[in-house]
Design an enzyme around this catalytic site. Structure first.
Site, short mmCIF file in Angstrom:
data_model
loop_
_atom_site.label_atom_id
_atom_site.label_comp_id
_atom_site.label_asym_id
_atom_site.label_seq_id
_atom_site.Cartn_x
_atom_site.Cartn_y
_atom_site.Cartn_z
N HIS A 197 -56.88 35.39 37.95
CA HIS A 197 -57.43 34.12 37.98
C HIS A 197 -58.87 34.49 36.98
CE1 HIS A 197 -60.12 30.39 38.50
NE2 HIS A 197 -58.93 29.97 38.83
N SER A 223 -58.91 21.18 36.20
CA SER A 223 -59.32 19.79 36.48
C SER A 223 -58.17 18.75 36.37
CB SER A 223 -60.28 19.50 35.15
OG SER A 223 -61.30 20.10 35.09
N GLY A 259 -57.88 23.18 41.90
CA GLY A 259 -59.32 23.84 42.39
C GLY A 259 -60.04 22.54 43.05
P1 PGA Z 1 -60.43 23.19 39.11
O1 PGA Z 1 -59.86 24.71 39.30
O2 PGA Z 1 -59.11 22.26 39.49
O3 PGA Z 1 -61.52 22.96 39.78
O4 PGA Z 1 -60.46 23.06 37.57
C1 PGA Z 1 -58.56 25.11 38.95
C2 PGA Z 1 -58.53 26.39 38.97
O5 PGA Z 1 -59.33 27.23 38.94
O6 PGA Z 1 -57.45 27.01 39.49
#
Ligand code: PGA
Length: 255
Positions: free
Chosen positions: A99, A218, A239
Site C-alpha cells: 500500500h 476515493s 478506504g
Molecule cells: P480512499 O483509500 O478510498 O480513502 O481513497 C483507498 C486506499 O487507500 O486503499
C-alpha cells in the site's frame, strides 16, 4: 479464487482509523446487512488487533477477512512483525501488500513488496498488491513506467499454481483520501497496462482464472459502478467510504 472469480470484489481497508471495539461493531453492522450478498466478494481489512474479533463476526458468513500488511518471513526473531502463518491461523484470506502509505511512511521498497507477496502466497493467502504513481511521477509523464516497474518487481519469481490467487490494485497515490477518484477511463487504461505486464509473467489461463484487477482511490457511492464490471477491472479497494456502515452498505448496494 476461481469459483467466485466473476463476481466483483470489494475490499474495505479500514487502515488505522478504528479501535478494536469500533472495528467489531462496524463488522457486525456490515455483516447484518450484507452477509446474504452472494453477487459480490466482500472483504473486511481491520487493524491487526481487531482481526480475531472481526473473524468471529464474519465466521460462516459470506464475508472474508483481510489483513493490511504481513511480514515476509514465516517465523523467527522479527520483533513487532506478523507472519503469514499467524494471519492464516486467524482466518485471514486476503492481505494487502505494498500500500502506498506503507511505501511512503515505512519506506517499503519494491523488493520488500515482492518478498511479502511471495510469503503471502506461500501460506495460501491472496495478496492484494497495490501499485500507483505519485502526483510528481504523473506530472513527469512517468505514470505507466512506474506502474510497470512496480508490478514487474513485485511479481519477480512469483508463480501461481492452481488454487492460489492474486489481486492487483491500481491506486493512484495522489487520489487516495482526496475525495476525487480518477476518471474511469484512465483507471481502465492503467488496468490494461497492468494486464500487459501480467501477460509477460503468467499464462493467459492463469490470468483469466486466478488474477483480478481492481481500482482504489476515493471510491464512493457515486463512482463505484464505473470501476466494477468494467473488464479488465472487476472490483475496488475502499478506504474512507468503508468507515461508516451506512455509507459502505449503500456503496455495495450500488452493484
Ligand atoms: P480512499 O483509500 O478510498 O480513502 O481513497 C483507498 C486506499 O487507500 O486503499
Amino acid at each position: 479464487m476461481s469459483p467466485s472469480h466473476n463476481k466483483p470484489l470489494v475490499l474495505a481497508n479500514w487502515k488505522m482509523n478504528l479501535s478494536v471495539r469500533q472495528s467489531v461493531d462496524l463488522a457486525r453492522r456490515v455483516t447484518r446487512s450484507l452477509s446474504r450478498t452472494t453477487k459480490i466478494d466482500l472483504v473486511l481489512c481491520p487493524t491487526f488487533p481487531a482481526l480475531p474479533g472481526v473473524a468471529e463476526v464474519v465466521k460462516r458468513k459470506s464475508i472474508a477477512l483481510g489483513a493490511q500488511d504481513v511480514f515476509w518471513k514465516a517465523a523467527g526473531p522479527y520483533t513487532g512483525e506478523v507472519s503469514p502463518a499467524v494471519l492464516r491461523e486467524l482466518g485471514v484470506k486476503y492481505v494487502i501488500v505494498g500500500h502506498s502509505e506503507r511505501r511512503q511512511y515505512l519506506k517499503e521498497t519494491d523488493i520488500v513488496v515482492q518478498q511479502k507477496t511471495l510469503a503471502a502466497l506461500a501460506q495460501g493467502l491472496i495478496p492484494v498488491l497495490c501499485v500507483g504513481e505519485t502526483f510528481a511521477e504523473r506530472q513527469a509523464g512517468q505514470k505507466d513506467v512506474v506502474i510497470m516497474r512496480q508490478v514487474t518487481a513485485a511479481l519477480k519469481g512469483v508463480t501461481l499454481p492452481s488454487g492460489l490467487g492474486l489481486v492487483v490494485a491500481y491506486e493512484p497515490v495522489w487520489v487516495i483520501g482526496s475525495g476525487q477518484a480518477v476518471e474511469p477511463r484512465e483507471a481502465l487504461h492503467t488496468a490494461q497496462v497492468i494486464r500487459q505486464v501480467l501477460i509477460d509473467i503468467f499464462p493467459p489461463s492463469v490470468i483469466e482464472r486466478q488474477v483480478r484487477l481492481i481500482y482504489g482511490g476515493s471510491v464512493d457511492t457515486t463512482n463505484i459502478a464505473a470501476f466494477v464490471r468494467q473488464p479488465p477491472l472487476s472490483g475496488v479497494l475502499v478506504g474512507g467510504a468503508s468507515l461508516s456502515a451506512k455509507q459502505f452498505i449503500d456503496l455495495v448496494r450500488q452493484l
